[in-house]
Enzyme design. Structure first.
Site: not given
Length: 265
Positions: A208, A211-212
């Site tokens: 991940t 992601t941000g």
């Protein structure tokens, strides 16, 4: 017709999963023209951040002016700004831009490495958040900025109130770090008047990284297309959920989300 113009002001991720690299991949995938102002260079891979070198304020200012004065911009996304001096410089530059601004108040990397100096937190609170159309903190960043510790969905409301108190028009509180074996990834978007709860399946995928950055860039891309904030955020949530589901192994640690998932990349 030319595509909408989106500018990212952020750091570089040499591993290609987050930062400027993730921003530009997201923008390309969503049909906008991505431009960049580099704030810092990181030596970074799937295992973490091995080094950070901030660019001089003059270099950041010159990059910004070169792009905005000649090409123009229809949305701006900020990511890693590293120091108080860079936060204040970027906030000053953005104060005069008419385009919507998405602020991702990057504090730590996916691996827990600090990407924002402690001394810069007050500048983020008092200078950067007030110019934001949408602020997109995760729960760790909420705690870092406001002291609010979120353990459940009701805590996300308190988090949003605390972030909105610093002046952004909208707060998007990302609930991906909520504790417990939740089956949904829950985010809260609010301007203090209306609430939008965004829910998506929580994918069992450790890859991940980015992601941000990806979510904030997707929101900026939607705003550049002229979408209202709730619609831009809803479409961004859908895009990043697919990117997480398609995240892939890279190196020996945490791999990135797949920015090209819609194209079978």
């Amino acid at each position: 017709m030319n595509p909408p113009l989106v500018l990212t002001v952020a750091g570089s991720d040499s591993g290609g999963g987050a930062g400027i690299q993730a921003d530009l991949k997201t923008m390309l995938a969503l049909g906008v023209h991505g431009m960049s102002v580099l704030t810092a260079v990181t030596a970074q891979n799937s295992r973490g951040v091995q080094g950070v070198w901030e660019l001089p304020v003059e270099a950041v200012r010159a990059q910004y002016r070169a792009v905005v004065d000649d090409i123009g911009v229809q949305a701006v996304k900020t990511g890693m700004l590293a120091t108080a001096a860079l936060v204040e410089t970027v906030a000053e530059l953005l104060a005069s831009v008419e385009a919507p601004v998405v602020v991702d108040p990057v504090g730590v990397s996916k691996h827990g490495d600090p990407l924002l100096a402690e001394a810069a937190l007050e500048s983020v609170r008092t200078r950067l958040l007030p110019v934001a159309t949408v602020a997109t903190p995760n729960l760790d960043e909420v705690t870092q900025l406001t002291g609010v510790v979120v353990e459940d969905e009701s805590g996300m409301r308190r988090a949003a109130e605390a972030i909105l108190a610093y002046g952004p028009r909208w707060a998007l509180i990302k609930g991906g770090h909520l504790p417990g074996g939740l089956t949904e990834a829950v985010d809260l978007l609010t301007d203090g008047t209306e609430e939008h709860w965004l829910r998506a399946p929580r994918h069992d995928n450790r890859h991940t990284h980015g992601t941000g950055c990806t979510l904030a860039s997707a929101v900026a891309s939607g705003l550049a297309k002229g979408l209202p904030v709730p619609e831009a955020v809803g479409q961004a949530k859908e895009y990043v959920t697919g990117a997480i589901a398609a995240g892939f192994a890279l190196g020996a640690g945490i791999g990135p989300v797949d920015h090209g998932w819609r194209f079978g990349a």
